[in-house]
Write a protein that holds these residues in place. Structure first.
Motif, PDB file in Angstrom:
ATOM      1  N   GLY A  48      -6.954  16.745  -8.819  1.00 37.53           N
ATOM      2  CA  GLY A  48      -7.261  15.584  -8.000  1.00 37.53           C
ATOM      3  C   GLY A  48      -6.740  15.728  -6.580  1.00 37.53           C
TER       4      GLY A  48
ATOM      5  N   VAL B 167     -11.547   9.202  -7.028  1.00 37.12           N
ATOM      6  CA  VAL B 167     -11.291   8.258  -8.117  1.00 37.12           C
ATOM      7  C   VAL B 167     -12.558   7.499  -8.493  1.00 37.12           C
TER       8      VAL B 167
ATOM      9  N   SER C 299     -13.934   9.944 -11.013  1.00 41.06           N
ATOM     10  CA  SER C 299     -13.102  10.251 -12.185  1.00 41.06           C
ATOM     11  C   SER C 299     -12.876   9.041 -13.095  1.00 41.06           C
ATOM     12  N   TYR C 300     -12.668   7.862 -12.502  1.00 45.02           N
ATOM     13  CA  TYR C 300     -12.386   6.682 -13.327  1.00 45.02           C
ATOM     14  C   TYR C 300     -13.606   6.236 -14.139  1.00 45.02           C
TER      15      TYR C 300
ATOM     16  N   ILE D 107      -2.772   5.774  -8.653  1.00 49.53           N
ATOM     17  CA  ILE D 107      -3.573   6.971  -8.417  1.00 49.53           C
ATOM     18  C   ILE D 107      -4.115   7.006  -6.998  1.00 49.53           C
ATOM     19  N   TRP D 108      -4.469   5.838  -6.455  1.00 49.96           N
ATOM     20  CA  TRP D 108      -4.968   5.765  -5.072  1.00 49.96           C
ATOM     21  C   TRP D 108      -3.894   6.263  -4.108  1.00 49.96           C
TER      22      TRP D 108
ATOM     23  N   TYR E 216      -2.965  10.145  -4.764  1.00 47.17           N
ATOM     24  CA  TYR E 216      -3.909  11.105  -4.213  1.00 47.17           C
ATOM     25  C   TYR E 216      -3.851  11.134  -2.689  1.00 47.17           C
TER      26      TYR E 216
ATOM     27  N   ARG F 245      -9.006   1.497 -17.827  1.00 47.45           N
ATOM     28  CA  ARG F 245      -9.940   2.140 -16.911  1.00 47.45           C
ATOM     29  C   ARG F 245     -10.970   1.154 -16.353  1.00 47.45           C
TER      30      ARG F 245
ATOM     31  N   THR G 197     -11.149   0.790 -12.470  1.00 47.39           N
ATOM     32  CA  THR G 197     -12.404   1.122 -11.803  1.00 47.39           C
ATOM     33  C   THR G 197     -12.861  -0.018 -10.898  1.00 47.39           C
TER      34      THR G 197
ATOM     35  N   VAL H 132     -10.672  -0.099  -7.758  1.00 42.90           N
ATOM     36  CA  VAL H 132     -10.952   1.030  -6.874  1.00 42.90           C
ATOM     37  C   VAL H 132     -12.271   0.832  -6.132  1.00 42.90           C
TER      38      VAL H 132
ATOM     39  N   ASP I   6      -8.011  13.108 -17.525  1.00 44.12           N
ATOM     40  CA  ASP I   6      -7.443  11.765 -17.568  1.00 44.12           C
ATOM     41  C   ASP I   6      -7.566  11.162 -18.966  1.00 44.12           C
TER      42      ASP I   6
END
Length: 281
Positions: free
Chosen positions: A21, A34, A37-38, A75-76, A79, A183, A187, A190, A218
């Motif tokens: 990532g 993301v 991926s999410y 994660i935001w 990364y 998730r 999601t 995000v 993940d």
């Protein structure tokens, strides 16, 4: 012992996922990675949840959704930190915070750490100082540990730690459904963040492939994480899962040829040792 193995599998999955990532986030904005991926992880987890069974309860939905908010923010910011800063420094510092939050939560819930665990916490604090030693904006490395990267790292570690704490109370008979709502909530958050920041868009083919791989990793890491939390104390499982930088840093050194100073190297080793001490304690 089974829970410990699940925790280590989760750590490996997160470590490799974070490395991939981070590489993808150096090609495009972190949110765009993301955004692929999410949803990928959400689709896979939904299919697996139907196959695995389990009760879809309000409690599973609640705790999964709350954990998902922490996961999305973590994660935001993580990364973004990896994209701007050195992977071999950002990842271990994040891990210290990720491991520390469940320990604090465990103490509040009645856990009593041993002397070894207390020593590990102290070692972790020293590691933070050592790893940060000598890192300045004038460093020739284009990916520097600046003040912005430091704040992103701290925010990411705390958010990730809280996501572990919040998923732990999910009912054991709910199967994989809590992860689906982790998730789903992540999601949604995000997508909203990407819309406001103007990062909605499809990455190029190579980055898309990396983002899809992150989604698969993940899923593996999250399923193993949930199994570990259901079979061991929060404080123990949390710190074992936080061993993920071992994989991330190893890949950064081998693949990217990242170099660190002597004190930073000592700090990273001490950081990993601190996580291990907390786990063994």
């Amino acid at each position: 012992m089974t829970a410990i193995l699940w925790a280590l599998v989760s750590a490996l999955g997160y470590g490799v996922s974070d490395f991939v990532g981070g590489i993808a986030s150096r090609r495009v904005a972190a949110l765009r990675v993301v955004l692929v991926s999410y949803p990928t992880a959400l689709i896979i987890l939904t299919v697996l949840a139907f196959c695995a069974g389990g009760e879809l309860s309000g409690s599973a939905m609640l705790w999964g959704s709350l954990s998902g908010i922490g996961s999305a923010l973590g994660i935001w910011w993580f990364y973004a930190a990896l994209a701007a800063g050195p992977i071999s420094i950002v990842s271990p510092l994040t891990a210290i915070l990720v491991s520390g939050v469940p320990v604090i939560a465990g103490l509040a819930l009645g856990d009593r750490p041993s002397a070894l665990a207390v020593a590990g916490i102290g070692a972790a604090l020293i590691a933070v100082v050592l790893v940060s030693r000598g890192v300045t904006d004038e460093d020739a490395n284009p990916h520097r540990f600046t003040a912005k990267v430091a704040w992103l790292t701290v925010g990411s570690g705390v958010a990730f730690g809280l996501s572990l704490v919040l998923i732990a109370p999910a009912p054991a008979d709910s199967g994989l459904w809590p992860l689906v709502f982790v998730r789903l909530a992540a999601t949604g958050l995000v997508v909203v963040a990407a819309a406001f920041s103007g990062d909605l868009g499809t990455p190029d083919r190579r980055t898309l492939q990396l983002a899809l791989l992150v989604g698969v990793l993940d899923v593996i890491a999250n399923i193993a994480m949930l199994a570990a939390l259901r079979g061991a104390m929060l404080s123990l499982a949390g710190v074992l899962i936080s061993l993920y930088p071992a994989a991330t840093v190893g890949l950064a050194i081998v693949v990217l040829k990242e170099r660190v100073s002597r004190w930073q190297a000592v700090g990273m080793v001490l950081a990993l040792a601190a996580v291990a001490m907390i786990a063994l304690g």
